[in-house]
Design an enzyme around this catalytic site. Structure first.
Site, PDB file in Angstrom:
ATOM      1  N   HIS A 156     -61.151  10.272  18.860  1.00 11.46           N
ATOM      2  CA  HIS A 156     -62.602  10.022  18.882  1.00 11.46           C
ATOM      3  C   HIS A 156     -62.903   8.993  19.968  1.00 11.46           C
ATOM      4  O   HIS A 156     -62.126   8.074  20.199  1.00 11.46           O
ATOM      5  CB  HIS A 156     -63.068   9.480  17.518  1.00 11.46           C
ATOM      6  N   ASP A 172     -64.211  16.191  11.781  1.00  8.10           N
ATOM      7  CA  ASP A 172     -64.034  17.654  11.823  1.00  8.10           C
ATOM      8  C   ASP A 172     -62.707  18.116  11.240  1.00  8.10           C
ATOM      9  O   ASP A 172     -62.500  19.321  11.067  1.00  8.10           O
ATOM     10  CB  ASP A 172     -64.149  18.128  13.282  1.00  8.10           C
TER      11      ASP A 172
HETATM   12  C1  SDX Z   1     -67.178  14.832  17.113  1.00  8.48           C
HETATM   13  O1  SDX Z   1     -69.158  11.134  19.691  1.00  8.48           O
HETATM   14  C2  SDX Z   1     -69.264  11.385  18.447  1.00  8.48           C
HETATM   15  O2  SDX Z   1     -69.681  10.539  17.669  1.00  8.48           O
HETATM   16  C3  SDX Z   1     -68.824  12.782  18.023  1.00  8.48           C
HETATM   17  C4  SDX Z   1     -68.856  13.074  16.537  1.00  8.48           C
HETATM   18  C5  SDX Z   1     -70.270  13.036  15.959  1.00  8.48           C
HETATM   19  O3  SDX Z   1     -70.409  12.812  14.753  1.00  8.48           O
HETATM   20  O4  SDX Z   1     -71.239  13.332  16.736  1.00  8.48           O
HETATM   21  O5  SDX Z   1     -68.051  12.134  15.856  1.00  8.48           O
HETATM   22  C6  SDX Z   1     -68.330  14.475  16.253  1.00  8.48           C
HETATM   23  O6  SDX Z   1     -67.380  15.396  18.159  1.00  8.48           O
HETATM   24  C7  SDX Z   1     -65.794  14.462  16.666  1.00  8.48           C
HETATM   25  C8  SDX Z   1     -64.697  14.815  17.729  1.00  8.48           C
HETATM   26  C9  SDX Z   1     -64.327  16.287  17.534  1.00  8.48           C
HETATM   27  N1  SDX Z   1     -63.455  16.751  18.649  1.00  8.48           N
HETATM   28  C10 SDX Z   1     -62.144  17.018  18.448  1.00  8.48           C
HETATM   29  O7  SDX Z   1     -61.558  16.844  17.387  1.00  8.48           O
HETATM   30  C11 SDX Z   1     -61.433  17.615  19.660  1.00  8.48           C
HETATM   31  C12 SDX Z   1     -60.078  16.907  19.885  1.00  8.48           C
HETATM   32  N2  SDX Z   1     -60.335  15.553  20.297  1.00  8.48           N
HETATM   33  C13 SDX Z   1     -60.381  15.255  21.718  1.00  8.48           C
HETATM   34  O8  SDX Z   1     -60.797  16.279  22.542  1.00  8.48           O
HETATM   35  C14 SDX Z   1     -60.860  13.838  22.048  1.00  8.48           C
HETATM   36  O9  SDX Z   1     -60.196  13.006  21.190  1.00  8.48           O
HETATM   37  C15 SDX Z   1     -62.350  13.547  21.990  1.00  8.48           C
HETATM   38  C16 SDX Z   1     -63.160  14.513  22.802  1.00  8.48           C
HETATM   39  C17 SDX Z   1     -62.847  13.558  20.570  1.00  8.48           C
HETATM   40  C18 SDX Z   1     -62.552  12.142  22.559  1.00  8.48           C
HETATM   41  O10 SDX Z   1     -62.365  12.226  23.931  1.00  8.48           O
HETATM   42  P1  SDX Z   1     -62.304  10.885  24.837  1.00  8.48           P
HETATM   43  O11 SDX Z   1     -62.956   9.744  24.181  1.00  8.48           O
HETATM   44  O12 SDX Z   1     -62.776  11.264  26.189  1.00  8.48           O
HETATM   45  O13 SDX Z   1     -60.795  10.534  24.785  1.00  8.48           O
HETATM   46  P2  SDX Z   1     -59.793  10.922  25.921  1.00  8.48           P
HETATM   47  O14 SDX Z   1     -59.904  12.375  26.182  1.00  8.48           O
HETATM   48  O15 SDX Z   1     -60.001   9.981  27.058  1.00  8.48           O
HETATM   49  O16 SDX Z   1     -58.392  10.655  25.196  1.00  8.48           O
HETATM   50  C19 SDX Z   1     -57.763   9.417  25.346  1.00  8.48           C
HETATM   51  C20 SDX Z   1     -56.277   9.798  25.418  1.00  8.48           C
HETATM   52  C21 SDX Z   1     -55.988  10.850  26.475  1.00  8.48           C
HETATM   53  O17 SDX Z   1     -54.655  10.643  26.915  1.00  8.48           O
HETATM   54  P3  SDX Z   1     -54.457   9.804  28.324  1.00  8.48           P
HETATM   55  O18 SDX Z   1     -55.265  10.508  29.389  1.00  8.48           O
HETATM   56  O19 SDX Z   1     -54.930   8.389  28.031  1.00  8.48           O
HETATM   57  O20 SDX Z   1     -52.961   9.889  28.572  1.00  8.48           O
HETATM   58  O21 SDX Z   1     -55.881  10.391  24.167  1.00  8.48           O
HETATM   59  C22 SDX Z   1     -55.475  11.729  24.378  1.00  8.48           C
HETATM   60  C23 SDX Z   1     -56.007  12.160  25.726  1.00  8.48           C
HETATM   61  O22 SDX Z   1     -55.162  13.131  26.309  1.00  8.48           O
HETATM   62  N3  SDX Z   1     -56.073  12.534  23.311  1.00  8.48           N
HETATM   63  C24 SDX Z   1     -55.447  13.498  22.632  1.00  8.48           C
HETATM   64  C25 SDX Z   1     -56.394  13.951  21.683  1.00  8.48           C
HETATM   65  N4  SDX Z   1     -57.545  13.283  21.827  1.00  8.48           N
HETATM   66  C26 SDX Z   1     -57.345  12.419  22.842  1.00  8.48           C
HETATM   67  N5  SDX Z   1     -54.217  14.005  22.715  1.00  8.48           N
HETATM   68  C27 SDX Z   1     -53.907  14.993  21.845  1.00  8.48           C
HETATM   69  N6  SDX Z   1     -54.730  15.487  20.902  1.00  8.48           N
HETATM   70  C28 SDX Z   1     -55.991  14.979  20.792  1.00  8.48           C
HETATM   71  N7  SDX Z   1     -56.818  15.478  19.881  1.00  8.48           N
END
Ligand code: SDX
Length: 430
Positions: free
Chosen positions: A307, A365
């Protein structure tokens, strides 16, 4: 609001003092609006990781402490003591309603739940297997073609009519989108049922027999709507604020929010979680998928984890996980292999160094789809469920934005890294 300053020093040594503002809770903000005019530079923050877009009184999140409050009330207390219509009143108008206010608000929402008959014909234009999110976003957008009386965003009464109308009709539109793909007749709402009961009946009833409301299911749905109602400046809410900032009609702004929510990185994740769990199949495959999610060269991510704000447990996930147990137990589904697999995946991920160091916890989710599935709701409807709850938050933020006396159209700038100026070359010379 106590004011201090943040001093910036430019590369050529001149300094600029920027005002700092302190809110009720959470990080201070540095007001940078004068930066370009006085220093000729923009800030740069793709994805808005460190950027506040507005001053809002609606919802507060503390990502480190796993705190979520609607108008100052902890979501755990609202989940325990309140109901969705009361929470909707709180988010929209800023206060918990009196008994009379709640009765009046609930009656208005109930009595606006039917659709214009002309809108029902709109549904027949979709393919029989259209994704319900495509149908819902299109039909909500089409409301601006039916309700010309509530298009004046500067008219308080029109804003209130829009508010009640969109919240009342979203479940009806959502249920109709499902009936379209199920090939079943549309079911009209009933005024003797509450919000969640009405939705369940419109979703599952068929004319061939009486439909009996499952109170466990209705209570679980009402709680899920509360937990999804708002979440400060998330992607879809920011989309609604951005679209509404141009003065576009509110139905179109909400339709834009529905479209943004659909993405698998946002509200589409609940549908993606179920597909991921089915793909993993059983616990012995978990390590393979966790390794795949950790692989920098693989875009695969564990859906339902991570998140932007929560670097601790998402408080909603905790509540939903507990509710999972109760709903599955009461529905005699305690042997749910998907729920067992989800619990196992959570344990494996939370003990993995990669997930620990990146603070990747289950989000809202991760478990919600398991409950929707236990209630018999099709996977393709999961994000639509999210949209029903979140419509209240979108409308609350739209109202706050459109009535802001200092409001302006949202128009970010950029870092340009395209080609330098060059002259046109005639096609025969290329
Ligand atoms: C919602 O914003 C809100 O409030 C949203 C929400 C709401 O109520 O409106 O809470 C609802 O959208 C919840 C999130 C649902 N999405 C998912 O579950 C999809 C999987 N999660 C990711 O795609 C990600 O965690 C996000 C999109 C939720 C957050 O993305 P960010 O903040 O841009 O984080 P990031 O991509 O910069 O990740 C930081 C690091 C990265 O690695 P590095 O580049 O630092 O090496 O963490 C890793 C990412 O690769 N990472 C994951 C991961 N999520 C982040 N690695 C593996 N699996 C994951 N799920």
């Amino acid at each position: 609001m106590n004011k201090e300053v943040f001093t910036l020093t430019s590369p050529d040594g001149n300094t600029m003092e920027l005002p700092v503002r302190t809110g009720t809770a959470g990080p201070d903000v540095v007001e940078i609006g004068r930066l370009y005019a006085e220093q000729g530079v923009f800030t740069y923050d793709p994805g808005f990781v460190s950027t506040g877009s507005c001053d809002s009184e609606i919802t507060f999140i503390d990502g480190n402490e796993g705190v979520l409050m609607y108008r100052g009330y902890p979501v755990e207390q609202l989940a325990k003591h309140s109901n969705f219509v009361e929470v909707a009143h709180l988010l929209l108008y800023g206060e918990l309603p009196s008994a009379d206010e709640l009765a009046g608000f609930e009656t208005s929402i109930t009595r606006h739940s039917m659709l214009n008959e002309g809108m029902l014909r709109f549904f027949n234009g979709f393919r029989y297997d259209a994704h319900p999110m495509a149908v819902v976003s299109a039909v909500v957008g089409s409301m601006s073609a039916y309700y010309h009386d509530t298009m004046d965003v500067n008219n308080a009464e029109a804003r209130d009519v829009f508010t009640h109308r969109i919240i009342a009709k979203l479940p009806t539109i959502a249920a109709a989108a499902h009936k379209l793909t199920a090939g079943q007749p549309f079911i009209y709402p009933r005024n003797d049922l509450n919000y969640a009961e009405n939705f369940l009946r419109m979703l599952f009833a068929v004319p061939a027999e009486e439909y009996e409301i499952d109170e466990v299911a209705a209570k679980a749905l009402d709680l899920l709507f509360i937990l999804h109602a708002d979440h400060e400046q998330n992607c879809s809410t920011s989309t609604v604020r951005m679209a509404g900032s141009s003065g576009a009609n509110p139905y179109s702004a909400i339709a834009a929010g529905i479209s943004a929510l659909w993405g698998p990185a946002h509200g589409g994740a609940n549908e993606a979680v179920l597909r991921m769990l089915k793909e993993i199949g059983n616990a012995k495959n978990i390590p393979k998928y966790v390794e795949k999610a950790k692989d920098k060269d693989d875009p695969y991510r564990l859906m339902g984890f991570g998140h932007r704000v929560y670097k601790n447990f998402d408080p909603r996930a905790t509540i939903i996980r507990e509710m999972c147990h109760k709903v599955l137990e009461k529905m005699g589904r305690t042997d749910s292999p998907l729920f067992e697999l989800a619990l196992e995946l959570e344990q494996v991920a939370l003990q993995d160094d990669y997930f620990v160091e990146k603070n990747l916890y289950p989000n809202v989710d991760f478990y919600s789809g398991i409950i929707y599935r236990a209630l018999g709701i099709p996977t393709s409807m999961f994000t639509v469920m999210f949209a029903i709850g979140r419509t209240v938050g979108w409308v609350a933020h739209w109202r706050e934005m459109i009535t802001d006396p200092h409001g302006r159209i949202s128009r970010p700038r950029q870092l340009y890294s395209g080609p330098a100026k060059r002259d046109y070359v005639a096609v025969e010379k290329r």
